[in-house]
Design an enzyme around this catalytic site. Sequence first.
Site, PDB file in Angstrom:
ATOM      1  N   LYS A 195       7.732  54.919  44.125  1.00  0.00           N
ATOM      2  CA  LYS A 195       6.934  55.232  42.932  1.00  0.00           C
ATOM      3  C   LYS A 195       7.832  55.637  41.769  1.00  0.00           C
ATOM      4  CE  LYS A 195       2.603  56.697  45.131  1.00  0.00           C
ATOM      5  NZ  LYS A 195       1.626  57.795  45.224  1.00  0.00           N
ATOM      6  N   LYS A 235      -4.672  49.379  45.360  1.00  0.00           N
ATOM      7  CA  LYS A 235      -5.252  49.718  44.060  1.00  0.00           C
ATOM      8  C   LYS A 235      -4.263  49.513  42.936  1.00  0.00           C
ATOM      9  CE  LYS A 235      -7.954  53.652  45.672  1.00  0.00           C
ATOM     10  NZ  LYS A 235      -7.965  55.121  45.655  1.00  0.00           N
ATOM     11  N   LYS A 268       0.120  44.536  51.322  1.00  0.00           N
ATOM     12  CA  LYS A 268      -1.129  45.241  51.550  1.00  0.00           C
ATOM     13  C   LYS A 268      -2.074  45.169  50.349  1.00  0.00           C
ATOM     14  CE  LYS A 268      -2.222  49.763  53.053  1.00  0.00           C
ATOM     15  NZ  LYS A 268      -1.887  51.123  53.464  1.00  0.00           N
TER      16      LYS A 268
END
Length: 342
Positions: free
Chosen positions: A113, A208, A205
């Site tokens: 991130k 979102k 995967k």
Amino acid sequence: MARARVLSGVQPTGSLHLGNWLGAIRNWVDLQESHDTFFCVVDLHAITVPHDPARLAEDTLSTAALYLACGIDPARSTVFVQSHVPAHSELAWLLNCVTPLNWLERMIQFKEKAIKQGDNVSLGLLDYPVLMAADILLYDADLVPVGEDQKQHLELARDIAQQRINARFAPKDADGEPIPILRVPEPLILRQGARVMSLTDGSSKMSKSDPNEGSRINLLDPPELISKKIKRAKTDPVMGLEFGNPERPEADNLLGLYALLAGRTPEQAASDCAQMGWGQFKPLLAEVAVEALRPVQQRYADLRADPHGLHQVLEQGRHRASEVAAATLERVRGALGFLKAG
Ligand code: TRP
């Protein structure tokens, strides 16, 4: 004997998608039968990356409503909003002060991130796993349902509880035996086959945070949009759907989705679709997806039409959660030697 306690949560960022439902929330629904279940909407985690204040409250409410629409039953589960129970922030601070910085610096998700955030990385992003440890440890959770990507975070919560709190601060009973302060949680590895992959790349995967909306089906997508996304999903030139062919991750993923949504076993699904071309399979998948989501969407609409009822559910959840959390926090404060107020 008391039921084992389970705690889990999802961030209120963006809308929940099929991966969240089939991979997580559907399993929570089953766990309600056998476990003492706590489910929170982790809004404090949602601000660890830049967020839009105009959307946070609505996203929090819609996530909670979707839990219920998917079958989480407030009569059997404690459903609450993380920030409504200030003990999460408070325990996170106490845990911060005993957690080595290098345990956090080596977290894989932080590194991933942080790269995406460039030079805009908050201290909160680094601290994310400690807040998650507080979420879990506050409720004396025995089990935490986690996917592969959260295992390292659960391991951290275990290490903090065991090595940094219990081993250092546990008081002794009359026989000199330590009385543990925090329960050390175990991961609950969810049944296989529920790892839903992106519609546009069968090897990553469903997420979102994928900038491509077409990569996922959100639980609140209208039927036309679901059909359109499935129609555009990545395919391959091979005829017939099959599982387990490493050359065909998209076939594996979409056949798996079909099985889960149509309530077919993998064997049944494989035989249903072994002879189908993509042109025949995709409309079928779209139909089962629309049908599977219809009752969820209907319940969601009913719940949102009754804001007072939803508010009451979250208030009841806040009360139950606060009670358990306050007792744990009191034990930790005591063990760390804080002066009692009052
Ligand atoms: N980090 C989790 C995720 O992204 C969300 C989360 C926060 C969580 N606190 C938790 C999950 C406590 C389980 C238990 O999926």
